[in-house]
Design a protein around this motif. Structure first.
Motif, PDB file in Angstrom:
ATOM      1  N   GLY A  85      18.077   7.515  12.297  1.00 12.24           N
ATOM      2  CA  GLY A  85      17.062   6.908  11.447  1.00 12.24           C
ATOM      3  C   GLY A  85      17.251   7.157   9.956  1.00 12.24           C
ATOM      4  N   THR A  86      18.128   8.078   9.595  1.00 13.70           N
ATOM      5  CA  THR A  86      18.370   8.368   8.177  1.00 13.70           C
ATOM      6  C   THR A  86      19.103   7.201   7.517  1.00 13.70           C
ATOM      7  OG1 THR A  86      18.501  10.762   8.565  1.00 13.70           O
ATOM      8  CG2 THR A  86      19.537   9.932   6.554  1.00 13.70           C
ATOM      9  N   ARG A  87      18.742   6.914   6.280  1.00 13.36           N
ATOM     10  CA  ARG A  87      19.445   5.926   5.460  1.00 13.36           C
ATOM     11  C   ARG A  87      20.130   6.662   4.312  1.00 13.36           C
ATOM     12  NH1 ARG A  87      18.793   0.675   6.466  1.00 13.36           N
ATOM     13  NH2 ARG A  87      17.008   0.014   7.659  1.00 13.36           N
ATOM     14  N   LEU A  88      21.399   6.319   4.120  1.00 12.43           N
ATOM     15  CA  LEU A  88      22.170   6.834   3.007  1.00 12.43           C
ATOM     16  C   LEU A  88      22.527   5.650   2.118  1.00 12.43           C
ATOM     17  CD1 LEU A  88      23.225   8.284   5.851  1.00 12.43           C
ATOM     18  CD2 LEU A  88      24.681   9.495   4.265  1.00 12.43           C
ATOM     19  N   LEU A  89      22.681   5.911   0.837  1.00 15.08           N
ATOM     20  CA  LEU A  89      23.182   4.896  -0.074  1.00 15.08           C
ATOM     21  C   LEU A  89      24.592   5.312  -0.458  1.00 15.08           C
ATOM     22  CD1 LEU A  89      22.694   2.370  -1.844  1.00 15.08           C
ATOM     23  CD2 LEU A  89      21.922   3.933  -3.639  1.00 15.08           C
ATOM     24  N   TYR A  90      25.548   4.443  -0.203  1.00 13.67           N
ATOM     25  CA  TYR A  90      26.946   4.683  -0.554  1.00 13.67           C
ATOM     26  C   TYR A  90      27.313   3.658  -1.615  1.00 13.67           C
ATOM     27  CZ  TYR A  90      32.056   4.542  -0.072  1.00 13.67           C
ATOM     28  OH  TYR A  90      33.415   4.544  -0.314  1.00 13.67           O
ATOM     29  N   THR A  91      27.750   4.140  -2.776  1.00 16.15           N
ATOM     30  CA  THR A  91      28.156   3.249  -3.864  1.00 16.15           C
ATOM     31  C   THR A  91      29.651   3.412  -4.079  1.00 16.15           C
ATOM     32  OG1 THR A  91      26.001   3.493  -4.910  1.00 16.15           O
ATOM     33  CG2 THR A  91      27.774   2.599  -6.268  1.00 16.15           C
ATOM     34  N   TYR A  92      30.337   2.288  -4.135  1.00 17.94           N
ATOM     35  CA  TYR A  92      31.783   2.268  -4.351  1.00 17.94           C
ATOM     36  C   TYR A  92      32.090   1.413  -5.568  1.00 17.94           C
ATOM     37  CZ  TYR A  92      36.703   1.152  -3.734  1.00 17.94           C
ATOM     38  OH  TYR A  92      38.047   0.986  -3.950  1.00 17.94           O
ATOM     39  N   ASP A  93      32.945   1.908  -6.434  1.00 15.68           N
ATOM     40  CA  ASP A  93      33.411   1.209  -7.636  1.00 15.68           C
ATOM     41  C   ASP A  93      32.257   1.082  -8.630  1.00 15.68           C
ATOM     42  OD1 ASP A  93      34.396  -0.398  -9.651  1.00 15.68           O
ATOM     43  OD2 ASP A  93      35.211  -1.925  -8.310  1.00 15.68           O
ATOM     44  N   PHE A  94      32.192   2.042  -9.533  1.00 17.94           N
ATOM     45  CA  PHE A  94      31.083   2.079 -10.488  1.00 17.94           C
ATOM     46  C   PHE A  94      31.144   0.961 -11.521  1.00 17.94           C
ATOM     47  CE2 PHE A  94      30.937   6.918  -9.659  1.00 17.94           C
ATOM     48  CZ  PHE A  94      30.321   6.699  -8.442  1.00 17.94           C
ATOM     49  N   GLY A  95      32.225   0.185 -11.540  1.00 14.84           N
ATOM     50  CA  GLY A  95      32.297  -1.010 -12.383  1.00 14.84           C
ATOM     51  C   GLY A  95      31.689  -2.210 -11.673  1.00 14.84           C
ATOM     52  N   ASP A  96      32.186  -2.509 -10.474  1.00 14.90           N
ATOM     53  CA  ASP A  96      31.647  -3.625  -9.678  1.00 14.90           C
ATOM     54  C   ASP A  96      30.335  -3.240  -8.998  1.00 14.90           C
ATOM     55  OD1 ASP A  96      33.704  -5.261 -10.413  1.00 14.90           O
ATOM     56  OD2 ASP A  96      34.610  -5.411  -8.429  1.00 14.90           O
ATOM     57  N   TRP A  97      30.124  -1.976  -8.799  1.00 10.09           N
ATOM     58  CA  TRP A  97      28.877  -1.412  -8.252  1.00 10.09           C
ATOM     59  C   TRP A  97      28.526  -1.990  -6.885  1.00 10.09           C
ATOM     60  CZ3 TRP A  97      27.111   2.892 -10.269  1.00 10.09           C
ATOM     61  CH2 TRP A  97      25.904   3.396  -9.816  1.00 10.09           C
ATOM     62  N   TRP A  98      29.409  -1.705  -5.916  1.00 12.15           N
ATOM     63  CA  TRP A  98      29.151  -2.135  -4.542  1.00 12.15           C
ATOM     64  C   TRP A  98      28.275  -1.100  -3.858  1.00 12.15           C
ATOM     65  CZ3 TRP A  98      30.251  -6.906  -3.550  1.00 12.15           C
ATOM     66  CH2 TRP A  98      31.337  -7.520  -4.171  1.00 12.15           C
ATOM     67  N   GLU A  99      27.033  -1.458  -3.584  1.00 12.93           N
ATOM     68  CA  GLU A  99      26.131  -0.571  -2.862  1.00 12.93           C
ATOM     69  C   GLU A  99      26.154  -0.939  -1.381  1.00 12.93           C
ATOM     70  OE1 GLU A  99      22.245  -0.748  -4.713  1.00 12.93           O
ATOM     71  OE2 GLU A  99      22.817   0.888  -6.062  1.00 12.93           O
ATOM     72  N   HIS A 100      26.168   0.096  -0.555  1.00  8.02           N
ATOM     73  CA  HIS A 100      26.171  -0.064   0.893  1.00  8.02           C
ATOM     74  C   HIS A 100      24.968   0.683   1.457  1.00  8.02           C
ATOM     75  CE1 HIS A 100      30.324  -0.301  -0.509  1.00  8.02           C
ATOM     76  NE2 HIS A 100      30.654  -0.943   0.598  1.00  8.02           N
ATOM     77  N   ASP A 101      24.195   0.001   2.274  1.00  8.04           N
ATOM     78  CA  ASP A 101      23.120   0.649   3.016  1.00  8.04           C
ATOM     79  C   ASP A 101      23.752   1.211   4.285  1.00  8.04           C
ATOM     80  OD1 ASP A 101      20.394   1.288   3.842  1.00  8.04           O
ATOM     81  OD2 ASP A 101      20.656  -0.344   5.297  1.00  8.04           O
ATOM     82  N   VAL A 102      23.654   2.513   4.474  1.00 14.11           N
ATOM     83  CA  VAL A 102      24.234   3.166   5.645  1.00 14.11           C
ATOM     84  C   VAL A 102      23.082   3.710   6.478  1.00 14.11           C
ATOM     85  CG1 VAL A 102      25.800   4.958   6.478  1.00 14.11           C
ATOM     86  CG2 VAL A 102      26.281   3.788   4.294  1.00 14.11           C
ATOM     87  N   LEU A 103      22.897   3.137   7.650  1.00 12.58           N
ATOM     88  CA  LEU A 103      21.826   3.552   8.562  1.00 12.58           C
ATOM     89  C   LEU A 103      22.426   4.300   9.741  1.00 12.58           C
ATOM     90  CD1 LEU A 103      18.905   3.470   9.693  1.00 12.58           C
ATOM     91  CD2 LEU A 103      19.506   1.247  10.710  1.00 12.58           C
ATOM     92  N   VAL A 104      21.907   5.501  10.009  1.00  6.23           N
ATOM     93  CA  VAL A 104      22.305   6.217  11.221  1.00  6.23           C
ATOM     94  C   VAL A 104      21.485   5.612  12.359  1.00  6.23           C
ATOM     95  CG1 VAL A 104      22.480   8.440  12.398  1.00  6.23           C
ATOM     96  CG2 VAL A 104      22.769   8.330   9.899  1.00  6.23           C
TER      97      VAL A 104
END
Length: 181
Positions: A85-104
Motif C-alpha cells: 500500500g505504500t506509494r513512493l515517488l521516483y524521479t528520473y532526469d532532473f532536466g526532463d523531470w520524469w516522475e514515476h508513481d511507485v505503488l507497493v
C-alpha cells in the motif's frame, strides 16, 4: 529463511496513454537496486540523476557538497521504508523531470523455483531519453503519428525506425533485469 518479495506497479506520471510496469523484487533490495530495477524495466538508459521520496524523505546519491538533504539510497532497504500500500515517488532526469508513481501492490513469500527480480506486466514503450519530458514526448507522438507533420521525418530519424510507442515486452525486460542478479 524465506525471502519477502514486493510487487511494484511503476507508472510514468503525466503521460497518456499510460506507460507502466509491474515488477517483482526482493524487499531486501536497497533503494539503489530498486532504482536499477526501474531503469531496466521501464527502458531508461540510466544517463541521468534520480531520487526517491518516501513519506517526505528524499533518498538518492548523496550530494558531495552537502547542500541537498538526501539520504544515501545505498543504506536503505525497500522493506525498511515501504509495505503493501505504500506509494513512493521516483524521479528520473532532473532536466526532463520524469516522475514515476511507485505503488507497493503486494508483498509475498518468494516462490522457491522463481528468479527475482522479474517484470510480469506492463504497457507501452518508455519515452526516449532527452525527449523533453512529458510535454516533449506528447509532441513526439503527434509528429510520429502524422506523416505530414513538419518534424515527422526528423523525429522519426532521431528515435529510429525501431521505436514503437505501443510496444512492450515483459519477457525482454525480465532478461535485462537478470543482469542485476
Amino acid at each position: 529463511m524465506t525471502r519477502q518479495i514486493f510487487q511494484l506497479k511503476v507508472t510514468l506520471a503525466e503521460v497518456l496513454p499510460e506507460v507502466w510496469r509491474r515488477v517483482e523484487l526482493p524487499g531486501a533490495y536497497t533503494l539503489d537496486r530498486v532504482h536499477k530495477v526501474i531503469q531496466h524495466a521501464m527502458g531508461w538508459q540510466n544517463y541521468h540523476l534520480h531520487s526517491f521520496e518516501v513519506d517526505g524523505v528524499q533518498y538518492g546519491d548523496p550530494d558531495p557538497d552537502g547542500e541537498l538533504a538526501v539520504r544515501d539510497e545505498i543504506d536503505v532497504r525497500l522493506d525498511a521504508v515501504a509495505h503493501k500500500g505504500t506509494r513512493l515517488l521516483y524521479t528520473y532526469d532532473f532536466g526532463d523531470w520524469w516522475e514515476h508513481d511507485v505503488l507497493v501492490e503486494d508483498a509475498f513469500v518468494a516462490e522457491p523455483d522463481q528468479r527475482y527480480p522479474r517484470c510480469v506486466a506492463g504497457e507501452r514503450a518508455c519515452p526516449p531519453e532527452d525527449v523533453g519530458g512529458a510535454f516533449g514526448y506528447a509532441e513526439l507522438l503527434v509528429a510520429l503519428h502524422e506523416a505530414d507533420h513538419p518534424q515527422h521525418d526528423e523525429l522519426r530519424s532521431w528515435v529510429g525506425s525501431g521505436f514503437a510507442p505501443d510496444a512492450f515486452d515483459p519477457a525482454r525486460a525480465t532478461t535485462l533485469l537478470r543482469r542485476l542478479t
